[in-house]
Design an enzyme around this catalytic site. Structure first.
Site, PDB file in Angstrom:
ATOM      1  CE1 TYR A 142      -3.305  -2.697   0.145  1.00  0.00           C
ATOM      2  CE2 TYR A 142      -3.686  -2.365   2.181  1.00  0.00           C
ATOM      3  CZ  TYR A 142      -3.994  -2.991   1.218  1.00  0.00           C
ATOM      4  OH  TYR A 142      -5.006  -4.006   1.156  1.00  0.00           O
ATOM      5  CE  LYS A 192       0.954 -17.666  -2.526  1.00  0.00           C
ATOM      6  NZ  LYS A 192       0.284 -18.828  -2.359  1.00  0.00           N
ATOM      7  CG  ASP A 224      -2.374 -19.854  -0.646  1.00  0.00           C
ATOM      8  OD1 ASP A 224      -1.596 -19.529   0.355  1.00  0.00           O
ATOM      9  OD2 ASP A 224      -2.080 -20.733  -1.597  1.00  0.00           O
ATOM     10  CG  ASP A 248      -7.593  -4.292   3.661  1.00  0.00           C
ATOM     11  OD1 ASP A 248      -8.374  -4.198   4.338  1.00  0.00           O
ATOM     12  OD2 ASP A 248      -7.113  -3.529   2.725  1.00  0.00           O
ATOM     13  CG  ASP A 252     -13.069  -6.359   6.108  1.00  0.00           C
ATOM     14  OD1 ASP A 252     -12.873  -5.681   7.149  1.00  0.00           O
ATOM     15  OD2 ASP A 252     -13.487  -5.798   5.082  1.00  0.00           O
TER      16      ASP A 252
END
Ligand code: NAD
Length: 357
Positions: A142, A192, A224, A248, A252
């Site tokens: 980001y 990852k 994943d 992020d 959620d």
């Protein structure tokens, strides 16, 4: 204990829910003999209307002087047409940046009283859901440079840079290990590293940092798989430690599993200075000003403020238990209403919690 708390009510249901959150803190202070001094400041659309800026300098100053910042929510359709730098949400990003908040903590807890709202199959939910996502907030793809959209070989090409330095990883890993020490002492680091160099460094530094926290169990999981495991069996997780973009998405996912947006608190912490405590939901303009909002996410954010901001564990537990008692006594706001329960408004729900402190 004497502490200053800066209140940022913001927009929509913000003032209604924060009034209840602050009343609960004031009642706890009285019960335990603390002095909490409340100051209020403008943020979001309310600040735009009054000053032209979503984050006036005076607000930043008041927050910096406080021992903790207690925020409700910002935004609403009346400000959607503004230029990006004037939009209410800019106030939120701005205050996080101004306070140097690099760690975002989001618990997802399924209360037995609200098991009916859970999105998981009952046999999976029965194993329990009580985890916390510790997400890095100021680095990663980001913020990494270079970034942009340009024409390469005659084609429009977009690019971003995923980047972490070891110090950024170490400080968030410490927050996760410290958090685990207050819970079930398990950290799962999510990355990852089978594909990304950034993640390989992440794993290395988390392993190094873990040497100082031998009493905490550490595991590693690819993002994943973590997304899948959260739905398959969230009971395996205690603390999930992860970077900005993975966090992020996973935070959620984890919180929505409980099914109750109006119940979920969060905390953002920096290296020093005040932390910021807020519900994860938005300003719910559709129900604003009608005494319909659920104040429990805000009240529970107040409990996080006491535990993480002021180290007041007993006081935080007192709030959390009072919330559970109010639910056990069958009081419900409209968003969590079930047949046979007693429907109450925002203010009444706050009162029910205070009566049970
Ligand atoms: P929202 O979270 O405000 O509302 C989503 C739905 O959940 C609505 O139906 C709302 O009525 C309901 N809801 C939310 N909180 C509730 C509560 N405490 N009690 C009862 N019902 C509740 O999300 P949205 O509708 O996508 O966004 C509305 C505004 O909030 C937008 O301007 C958005 O930018 C802003 N927003 C702010 C924050 C924040 O301040 N942290 C976060 C998300 C969205």
């Amino acid at each position: 204990m004497q502490k200053k708390i800066c209140l940022l009510p913001g927009d929509g249901i913000g003032p209604e829910i924060l009034a209840q959150g602050a009343s609960v803190l004031a009642a706890v202070a009285q019960k335990f003999g603390h002095m909490f001094e409340f100051d209020e400041a403008l943020i979001g659309g309310a600040a735009v209307d009054a000053t032209g800026s979503p984050l006036p300098e005076e607000t930043v100053e008041k927050c910096r002087k406080a021992d903790a910042v207690f925020l409700a929510a910002v935004g609403g359709p009346q400000w959607d047409g503004l230029k990006p730098e004037q939009r209410p949400e800019k106030g939120l990003l701005g205050i996080r940046k101004a306070l140097g908040l690099f760690a975002n903590l989001r618990p997802a807890l399924l209360l037995p009283e609200l098991a009916g709202a859970c999105l998981l199959r009952p046999d999976v939910a029965a194993r329990g859901l009580d985890l916390i996502v510790v997400r890095e907030l100021t680095g990663d793809i980001y913020f990494g440079e270079p970034r942009g959209i340009e024409t390469r070989n005659g084609r429009r090409t977009g690019y971003n840079t995923m980047m972490y330095d070891e110090e950024e990883i170490r400080r968030i890993a410490k927050v996760a290990f410290e958090t685990a020490r207050q819970r079930r002492r398990k950290v799962c680091s999510v990355e990852k590293s089978n594909v990304l160099e950034t993640s390989r460094l992440w794993k290395e530094v988390v392993l190094e940092t873990h040497k100082d926290y031998a009493d905490v169990e550490l595991s590693h999981m690819y993002v994943d798989n973590a997304a899948m495991q959260l739905v398959r069996d969230p009971s395996q997780f205690d603390v999930i430690l992860t970077g900005n973009i993975f966090g992020d998405i996973l935070s959620d996912e984890a919180s929505v599993l409980t099914g109750s947006l109006g119940m979920l608190p969060s905390a953002s912490l920096g290296a020093s200075g005040p932390g910021l405590f807020e519900p994860i939901h938005g300003s719910a303009p559709d129900i604003a000003g009608r005494d319909k909002a659920n104040p429990l996410a805000t009240i529970l954010s107040g409990a996080m403020l006491l535990r993480l901001g002021f180290n007041l564990t007993e006081e935080a537990e007192c709030i959390e238990n009072a919330v559970r008692r109010a639910l056990r006594d069958e009081f419900r706001t409209e968003d969590i209403m079930e047949p046979g329960m007693i429907k109450v408004g925002c203010e009444a729900m706050g009162r029910k919690v205070i009566e049970r402190l």
